[in-house]
Motif scaffolding. Structure first.
Motif, PDB file in Angstrom:
ATOM      1  N   GLU A  27       0.836  -1.192   0.000  1.00  0.00           N
ATOM      2  CA  GLU A  27       0.000   0.000   0.000  1.00  0.00           C
ATOM      3  C   GLU A  27       0.872   1.243   0.000  1.00  0.00           C
ATOM      4  O   GLU A  27       2.087   1.172   0.259  1.00  0.00           O
ATOM      5  CB  GLU A  27      -0.925   0.002   1.221  1.00  0.00           C
ATOM      6  CG  GLU A  27      -0.205  -0.072   2.558  1.00  0.00           C
ATOM      7  CD  GLU A  27      -1.176  -0.092   3.719  1.00  0.00           C
ATOM      8  OE1 GLU A  27      -1.782   0.956   3.980  1.00  0.00           O
ATOM      9  OE2 GLU A  27      -1.336  -1.165   4.334  1.00  0.00           O
ATOM     10  N   LEU A  28       0.275   2.363  -0.295  1.00  0.00           N
ATOM     11  CA  LEU A  28       1.014   3.614  -0.405  1.00  0.00           C
ATOM     12  C   LEU A  28       1.381   4.116   0.992  1.00  0.00           C
ATOM     13  O   LEU A  28       0.506   4.400   1.811  1.00  0.00           O
ATOM     14  CB  LEU A  28       0.183   4.668  -1.139  1.00  0.00           C
ATOM     15  CG  LEU A  28       0.941   5.928  -1.574  1.00  0.00           C
ATOM     16  CD1 LEU A  28       2.032   5.571  -2.585  1.00  0.00           C
ATOM     17  CD2 LEU A  28      -0.019   6.937  -2.192  1.00  0.00           C
ATOM     18  N   LEU A  29       2.671   4.186   1.259  1.00  0.00           N
ATOM     19  CA  LEU A  29       3.171   4.660   2.543  1.00  0.00           C
ATOM     20  C   LEU A  29       3.527   6.137   2.421  1.00  0.00           C
ATOM     21  O   LEU A  29       4.341   6.535   1.593  1.00  0.00           O
ATOM     22  CB  LEU A  29       4.414   3.858   2.955  1.00  0.00           C
ATOM     23  CG  LEU A  29       5.107   4.297   4.247  1.00  0.00           C
ATOM     24  CD1 LEU A  29       4.210   4.048   5.454  1.00  0.00           C
ATOM     25  CD2 LEU A  29       6.436   3.570   4.420  1.00  0.00           C
ATOM     26  N   SER A  30       2.901   6.974   3.244  1.00  0.00           N
ATOM     27  CA  SER A  30       3.166   8.409   3.262  1.00  0.00           C
ATOM     28  C   SER A  30       4.094   8.718   4.427  1.00  0.00           C
ATOM     29  O   SER A  30       3.814   8.336   5.564  1.00  0.00           O
ATOM     30  CB  SER A  30       1.868   9.209   3.408  1.00  0.00           C
ATOM     31  OG  SER A  30       1.030   8.984   2.287  1.00  0.00           O
ATOM     32  N   PHE A  53      11.943   3.585  -5.956  1.00  0.00           N
ATOM     33  CA  PHE A  53      12.343   4.659  -5.068  1.00  0.00           C
ATOM     34  C   PHE A  53      11.494   5.903  -5.295  1.00  0.00           C
ATOM     35  O   PHE A  53      10.798   6.036  -6.308  1.00  0.00           O
ATOM     36  CB  PHE A  53      13.825   5.008  -5.257  1.00  0.00           C
ATOM     37  CG  PHE A  53      14.146   5.631  -6.575  1.00  0.00           C
ATOM     38  CD1 PHE A  53      14.123   7.006  -6.744  1.00  0.00           C
ATOM     39  CD2 PHE A  53      14.479   4.840  -7.670  1.00  0.00           C
ATOM     40  CE1 PHE A  53      14.425   7.597  -7.967  1.00  0.00           C
ATOM     41  CE2 PHE A  53      14.794   5.412  -8.894  1.00  0.00           C
ATOM     42  CZ  PHE A  53      14.759   6.799  -9.032  1.00  0.00           C
ATOM     43  N   ALA A  54      11.567   6.813  -4.324  1.00  0.00           N
ATOM     44  CA  ALA A  54      10.886   8.103  -4.405  1.00  0.00           C
ATOM     45  C   ALA A  54      11.849   9.172  -3.881  1.00  0.00           C
ATOM     46  O   ALA A  54      12.820   8.862  -3.176  1.00  0.00           O
ATOM     47  CB  ALA A  54       9.599   8.085  -3.579  1.00  0.00           C
ATOM     48  N   PHE A  65       5.117   2.816  -2.371  1.00  0.00           N
ATOM     49  CA  PHE A  65       4.410   1.576  -2.088  1.00  0.00           C
ATOM     50  C   PHE A  65       5.312   0.632  -1.300  1.00  0.00           C
ATOM     51  O   PHE A  65       6.473   0.413  -1.657  1.00  0.00           O
ATOM     52  CB  PHE A  65       3.965   0.902  -3.392  1.00  0.00           C
ATOM     53  CG  PHE A  65       2.750   1.527  -4.006  1.00  0.00           C
ATOM     54  CD1 PHE A  65       1.473   1.180  -3.550  1.00  0.00           C
ATOM     55  CD2 PHE A  65       2.874   2.482  -5.005  1.00  0.00           C
ATOM     56  CE1 PHE A  65       0.353   1.764  -4.108  1.00  0.00           C
ATOM     57  CE2 PHE A  65       1.755   3.075  -5.560  1.00  0.00           C
ATOM     58  CZ  PHE A  65       0.489   2.717  -5.114  1.00  0.00           C
ATOM     59  N   ALA A  66       4.751   0.060  -0.218  1.00  0.00           N
ATOM     60  CA  ALA A  66       5.512  -0.848   0.635  1.00  0.00           C
ATOM     61  C   ALA A  66       4.543  -1.666   1.483  1.00  0.00           C
ATOM     62  O   ALA A  66       3.317  -1.463   1.458  1.00  0.00           O
ATOM     63  CB  ALA A  66       6.475  -0.067   1.520  1.00  0.00           C
ATOM     64  N   VAL A  93       0.069   4.763  11.432  1.00  0.00           N
ATOM     65  CA  VAL A  93       0.141   6.199  11.701  1.00  0.00           C
ATOM     66  C   VAL A  93      -0.188   6.954  10.417  1.00  0.00           C
ATOM     67  O   VAL A  93      -0.041   6.432   9.312  1.00  0.00           O
ATOM     68  CB  VAL A  93       1.542   6.601  12.207  1.00  0.00           C
ATOM     69  CG1 VAL A  93       1.832   5.963  13.549  1.00  0.00           C
ATOM     70  CG2 VAL A  93       2.614   6.196  11.201  1.00  0.00           C
ATOM     71  N   GLN A  94      -0.623   8.197  10.590  1.00  0.00           N
ATOM     72  CA  GLN A  94      -0.996   8.994   9.424  1.00  0.00           C
ATOM     73  C   GLN A  94       0.230   9.365   8.594  1.00  0.00           C
ATOM     74  O   GLN A  94       0.202   9.294   7.362  1.00  0.00           O
ATOM     75  CB  GLN A  94      -1.716  10.271   9.875  1.00  0.00           C
ATOM     76  CG  GLN A  94      -2.270  11.103   8.710  1.00  0.00           C
ATOM     77  CD  GLN A  94      -3.068  12.288   9.192  1.00  0.00           C
ATOM     78  OE1 GLN A  94      -3.175  12.528  10.395  1.00  0.00           O
ATOM     79  NE2 GLN A  94      -3.646  13.043   8.275  1.00  0.00           N
ATOM     80  N   ILE A  95       1.325   9.759   9.266  1.00  0.00           N
ATOM     81  CA  ILE A  95       2.573  10.105   8.588  1.00  0.00           C
ATOM     82  C   ILE A  95       3.714   9.318   9.234  1.00  0.00           C
ATOM     83  O   ILE A  95       3.934   9.390  10.445  1.00  0.00           O
ATOM     84  CB  ILE A  95       2.882  11.616   8.674  1.00  0.00           C
ATOM     85  CG1 ILE A  95       1.785  12.421   7.971  1.00  0.00           C
ATOM     86  CG2 ILE A  95       4.238  11.923   8.027  1.00  0.00           C
ATOM     87  CD1 ILE A  95       1.688  12.171   6.486  1.00  0.00           C
TER      88      ILE A  95
END
Length: 265
Positions: A27-30, A53-54, A65-66, A93-95
């Motif tokens: 899923e998208l990790l922020s 990578f980002a 994504f991770a 967590v949110q961030i």
């Protein structure tokens, strides 16, 4: 019989949990990368498990994504690299926040000499010490070395006792070759590296930002991607060996051309 059934049931439960964990989609990790309370930009975040990578933005935020147990590596031109293995708590967590240390707080003590390499070829050439040799006096040399030449005479090959050594065996050369054959072969020289860190970190410690901006013509963001591009080459770590500075600079210049072509493709 009842005990056997309980054991079998427990094994089935563990197996189902294992299969479920393996099938968990990424899923998208922020996240946000900081140094104390300041967001860090142009930080490369690499997911080793999927080789994606980002790059963090001006406030230090990134999306990648991770899933749990994935390994993330954080690296940049101005901060110490860091490796983190994700857990389930990181996704609750949110961030997801990560703190990196600046190079200024972790660099070992170094001694800067007047002839230290800066990465600028023109500047380094000027810093090389040149010993000037006085122009020889030809007339004085002739008087000093050949003042008795008028009293000398050529060797008479017809006189008894003359030996022409051009046709004799050179025992000195023969003896030297025999000694070389008898002496044991020297062991291979052990390779000594200047750094055991990641290739990008080792290069950033060795060269200043002036080298990347003015010699390689790379921006700060491009420098991070360029060093990751060089690290993929199998020859990169070998060039960190002592006394291979010129080969390393030539390697970086050649890789810069490949990097530009790869970006266009």
């Amino acid at each position: 019989m009842i005990k056997t059934n309980k054991t079998l049931l427990l094994c089935l439960i563990l197996l189902s949990q294992l299969l479920f964990s393996q099938q968990v989609p990424r899923e998208l990790l922020s996240g946000k990368i900081m140094n104390d309370s300041i967001g860090l930009e142009n930080i490369k975040v690499l997911n080793i498990n999927i080789n994606k990578f980002a790059i963090s933005d001006q406030q230090g935020y990134f999306n990648l994504f991770a899933r749990p147990k994935d390994t993330l590596v954080f690296s940049s031109f101005s901060s110490v690299s860091k490796k983190i293995i994700l857990t389930e708590a990181d996704f609750n967590v949110q961030i997801f926040k990560v703190k990196l240390e600046s190079f200024s707080t972790t660099l070992d003590e170094i001694i800067i000499s007047p002839n230290a390499l800066t990465g600028n070829l023109n500047t380094d050439q000027k810093n090389i010490k040149i010993k000037r040799v006085a122009k020889p006096n030809i007339q004085l040399a002739l008087i000093t070395n050949f003042e008795d030449d008028t009293r000398s005479s050529p060797t008479n090959k017809l006189m008894p006792g003359y030996i022409d050594r051009r046709y004799m065996m050179d025992f000195m050369a023969i003896g030297t070759k025999i000694v070389k054959l008898i002496q044991p072969k020297k062991k291979a020289k052990k390779i000594i590296f200047t750094s055991h860190k990641y290739f990008p970190d080792a290069i950033k410690e060795r060269y200043s930002s002036y080298f990347f901006e003015n010699t390689l013509h790379l921006t700060t963001a491009e420098t991070v991607l360029f060093l990751a591009f060089c690290e993929a080459d199998s020859k990169a770590n070998e060039l960190l060996e002592v006394n291979r500075e010129i080969e390393l600079i030539a390697f970086l210049i050649a890789k810069r051309k490949e990097f530009v072509l790869a970006k266009k493709e």
